[in-house]
Enzyme design. Structure first.
Site, mmCIF file in Angstrom:
data_model
loop_
_atom_site.group_PDB
_atom_site.id
_atom_site.type_symbol
_atom_site.label_atom_id
_atom_site.label_comp_id
_atom_site.label_asym_id
_atom_site.label_seq_id
_atom_site.Cartn_x
_atom_site.Cartn_y
_atom_site.Cartn_z
ATOM 1 N N TYR A 217 0.851 -1.188 0.000
ATOM 2 C CA TYR A 217 0.000 0.000 0.000
ATOM 3 C C TYR A 217 0.888 1.240 0.000
ATOM 4 C CZ TYR A 217 -3.161 3.632 1.643
ATOM 5 O OH TYR A 217 -3.872 4.799 1.772
ATOM 6 N N HIS A 218 0.567 2.210 -0.880
ATOM 7 C CA HIS A 218 1.380 3.418 -1.001
ATOM 8 C C HIS A 218 0.847 4.539 -0.122
ATOM 9 C CE1 HIS A 218 2.510 1.269 -4.664
ATOM 10 N NE2 HIS A 218 3.593 2.012 -4.696
ATOM 11 N N GLY A 219 1.725 5.079 0.716
ATOM 12 C CA GLY A 219 1.396 6.312 1.408
ATOM 13 C C GLY A 219 1.616 7.492 0.475
ATOM 14 N N GLU B 279 -2.497 5.862 -6.007
ATOM 15 C CA GLU B 279 -2.868 5.583 -4.624
ATOM 16 C C GLU B 279 -2.245 6.595 -3.666
ATOM 17 O OE1 GLU B 279 -3.667 1.436 -2.823
ATOM 18 O OE2 GLU B 279 -1.518 1.817 -2.555
#
Length: 296
Positions: free
Chosen positions: A128-130, A168
């Site tokens: 998951y990309h911040g 994202e």
């Protein structure tokens, strides 16, 4: 200026005590206009005292931060020395990895859980990309130091201009919704390479940096021009923990669409298990002071 007709004694024409002291000092040192110098010194003190009070604490913290980073590097001096003795490039990479690892430890108390799930052979890590994928840099440093392995990146085309998993990173928010659209390219890469996929998620990554890309204007700009116009803010020293999920093994019978959906479900399961929804910056900061790892 001092009126010379006044005296330092008591009475109607007596001077204030400070003025009298200045007058005495002028006569003692043979310096005229000492009161002007005194007033100028008071002015400088009035101007710079607030600056000193505001800047000095941060400067002290900065020095402490540098000291801890230096000690972190010094702790690995023998490993770095050996690396440089064999190969200059290898030594440089280990030095950079040690710097990133030190920053991760000091600023975020960074942890990795599930390192044993990384196979000896090749694999594809999907995470998951911040807003800024600083956790992946920390992870790369950690895996290079402890396993001597390097990571290669499969990313958005824009990554060759700036770092990021752009869609994202910009559009998602503290609700940690996965924004992949219909993309399945990573799944096809894993199928073609015949390697497993390892899902990965970093707790509180959205609290470290925030993006305004979820607003209508900035989302339209990205979808229209594919450039990340959205402003970001943050750099908060929140607690970061990276969790690796169970590997999704290579299956020659699965399609790229099915594998992409399976991977998405695996990443979502890590988010559901380890992340408070919605994310909160203050709570993420407070987690630096206790060992809470699981959020139900």
């Amino acid at each position: 200026m001092i009126d010379k007709n006044q005296t330092c004694g008591t009475g109607q024409d007596s001077m204030p005590s400070m003025t009298c002291l200045i007058h005495v000092l002028e006569e003692w040192f043979g310096v005229e206009q000492l009161e002007d110098y005194w007033n100028f010194a008071n002015y400088l003190l009035w101007v710079f005292t607030p600056l000193i009070l505001l800047i000095l604490p941060y400067f002290t913290i900065f020095l402490l931060y540098l000291t801890i980073i230096f000690l972190h590097i010094y702790k690995r001096k023998n490993v770095l020395k050996e690396a440089y003795s064999h190969n200059l490039w290898d030594g440089a990479r280990k030095t950079v990895a040690t710097l990133w690892d030190g920053h991760a430890a000091v600023w975020h108390g960074y942890e990795v859980h599930g390192m044993e799930k990384i196979p000896e052979g090749p694999a594809l890590i999907i995470f998951y990309h911040g807003a800024i994928p600083i956790d992946f840099y920390y992870f790369m440093a950690k895996i290079f130091i402890h396993k001597g392995r390097t990571c290669r990146v499969v990313a958005d085309h824009f990554v060759f201009k700036i770092p990021g998993g752009v869609r994202e990173a910009l559009i998602s928010d503290e609700t940690y919704n996965i924004v992949w659209g219909n993309r399945k390219g990573f799944a096809q890469v894993a199928i073609d390479a015949k390697v497993p996929i390892i899902p990965m998620f970093t707790q509180n990554i959205r609290e470290g940096f925030r993006s305004l890309g979820g607003t209508r204007l900035f989302r339209w700009l990205y979808e229209k021009f594919r450039y990340p116009f959205a402003p970001m803010y943050g750099g908060f020293p929140v607690k970061l923990r990276t969790y690796l999920g169970d590997p999704i093994p290579y299956d020659p019978k699965i399609t790229a669409e099915e594998l992409a959906e399976k991977t998405k479900d695996a990443v979502q399961a890590l988010i559901d298990k380890h992340q408070r929804i919605p994310g909160n910056i203050m709570s993420a900061l407070l987690e630096r002071f206790h060992n809470k790892q699981k959020i139900d």
